[in-house]
Design a protein around this motif. Structure first.
Motif, PDB file in Angstrom:
ATOM      1  N   GLU A 126       0.832  -1.043   0.858  1.00 36.76           N
ATOM      2  CA  GLU A 126       0.194   0.272  -0.239  1.00 36.76           C
ATOM      3  C   GLU A 126       1.167   1.172  -0.022  1.00 36.76           C
ATOM      4  OE1 GLU A 126      -3.286   1.578   2.404  1.00 36.76           O
ATOM      5  OE2 GLU A 126      -3.574  -0.089   2.495  1.00 36.76           O
ATOM      6  N   ALA A 127       0.235   2.235  -0.493  1.00 45.68           N
ATOM      7  CA  ALA A 127       1.477   4.134  -0.825  1.00 45.68           C
ATOM      8  C   ALA A 127       1.138   4.615   0.518  1.00 45.68           C
ATOM      9  CB  ALA A 127       0.376   4.604  -1.955  1.00 45.68           C
ATOM     10  N   PRO A 128       1.422   4.929   1.364  1.00 48.76           N
ATOM     11  CA  PRO A 128       1.565   6.003   1.824  1.00 48.76           C
ATOM     12  C   PRO A 128       0.218   7.032   1.579  1.00 48.76           C
ATOM     13  CG  PRO A 128       3.790   7.102   1.068  1.00 48.76           C
ATOM     14  CD  PRO A 128       2.989   5.664  -0.085  1.00 48.76           C
ATOM     15  N   ASN A 129      -0.458   6.923   2.883  1.00 50.60           N
ATOM     16  CA  ASN A 129      -1.683   8.273   2.660  1.00 50.60           C
ATOM     17  C   ASN A 129      -0.897   9.270   3.088  1.00 50.60           C
ATOM     18  OD1 ASN A 129      -4.052   8.972   1.807  1.00 50.60           O
ATOM     19  ND2 ASN A 129      -5.215   7.956   3.804  1.00 50.60           N
ATOM     20  N   VAL A 130      -0.367  10.219   1.908  1.00 48.91           N
ATOM     21  CA  VAL A 130      -0.168  11.498   2.948  1.00 48.91           C
ATOM     22  C   VAL A 130       0.080  12.263   1.596  1.00 48.91           C
ATOM     23  CG1 VAL A 130       1.827  10.418   4.121  1.00 48.91           C
ATOM     24  CG2 VAL A 130       2.494  10.677   1.724  1.00 48.91           C
ATOM     25  N   SER A 131       0.275  14.120   1.573  1.00 44.55           N
ATOM     26  CA  SER A 131       0.075  15.043   0.712  1.00 44.55           C
ATOM     27  C   SER A 131       1.442  15.494   0.350  1.00 44.55           C
ATOM     28  CB  SER A 131      -0.645  16.025   0.944  1.00 44.55           C
ATOM     29  OG  SER A 131      -0.172  16.521   2.506  1.00 44.55           O
ATOM     30  N   ALA A 132       1.998  14.842   1.223  1.00 46.51           N
ATOM     31  CA  ALA A 132       3.778  15.533   0.644  1.00 46.51           C
ATOM     32  C   ALA A 132       4.335  14.262   0.803  1.00 46.51           C
ATOM     33  CB  ALA A 132       3.944  17.140   1.286  1.00 46.51           C
ATOM     34  N   ILE A 133       5.740  13.928   0.211  1.00 44.37           N
ATOM     35  CA  ILE A 133       7.038  13.063   0.753  1.00 44.37           C
ATOM     36  C   ILE A 133       7.517  13.865   1.257  1.00 44.37           C
ATOM     37  CG2 ILE A 133       8.442  11.736  -0.104  1.00 44.37           C
ATOM     38  CD1 ILE A 133       5.593  11.028  -0.590  1.00 44.37           C
TER      39      ILE A 133
ATOM     40  N   LEU B 224       9.485   8.590   0.353  1.00 45.46           N
ATOM     41  CA  LEU B 224       9.775   8.033  -0.440  1.00 45.46           C
ATOM     42  C   LEU B 224       9.756   6.725  -1.182  1.00 45.46           C
ATOM     43  CD1 LEU B 224      10.412   9.633  -3.158  1.00 45.46           C
ATOM     44  CD2 LEU B 224      12.031   9.782  -2.457  1.00 45.46           C
ATOM     45  N   GLY B 225      10.627   6.203  -0.027  1.00 44.40           N
ATOM     46  CA  GLY B 225      11.047   4.392  -0.341  1.00 44.40           C
ATOM     47  C   GLY B 225       9.153   3.907   0.072  1.00 44.40           C
ATOM     48  N   GLN B 226       8.601   4.194   0.375  1.00 46.59           N
ATOM     49  CA  GLN B 226       7.685   3.996   0.927  1.00 46.59           C
ATOM     50  C   GLN B 226       6.462   3.554  -0.710  1.00 46.59           C
ATOM     51  OE1 GLN B 226       4.956   4.912   4.292  1.00 46.59           O
ATOM     52  NE2 GLN B 226       6.741   4.398   5.399  1.00 46.59           N
TER      53      GLN B 226
END
Length: 89
Positions: free
Chosen positions: A9-16, A22-24
């Motif tokens: 699953e991709a991280p659920n964030v609006s900014a890296i 970034l790795g996730q």
């Protein structure tokens, strides 16, 4: 029978905001494409160890290698100016 790639699953964030996030994102994109580490590394023109370090969020990978992986996976980084402060975010 060869091992299958399990989608992450991709991280659920609006900014890296960290190498870990970034790795996730990179790992989620790779596994979503059903690519094994070695196949993705070859596609992106980096070593398996480099790709693995990126996915683990190691901050000591080179910017060139990071961009090679992002380009190989079709991930584009963008920047925008904050309308209220006119500063880049």
């Amino acid at each position: 029978m060869p091992k299958r790639v399990k989608a992450t699953e991709a991280p659920n964030v609006s900014a890296i905001a960290s190498p870990e996030l970034l790795g996730q994102l990179i790992k989620a994109k790779r596994t979503g494409m059903k690519l094994k580490l070695r196949d993705c590394a070859a596609l992106c023109g980096v070593g398996i160890n480099t790709l693995s370090r990126l996915e683990r969020g190691n901050p000591n990978t080179t910017l060139a290698a990071t961009f090679s992986v992002l380009q190989g996976l079709g991930i584009q980084l963008t920047a925008k100016a904050d309308a209220s402060t006119e500063e880049w975010v």
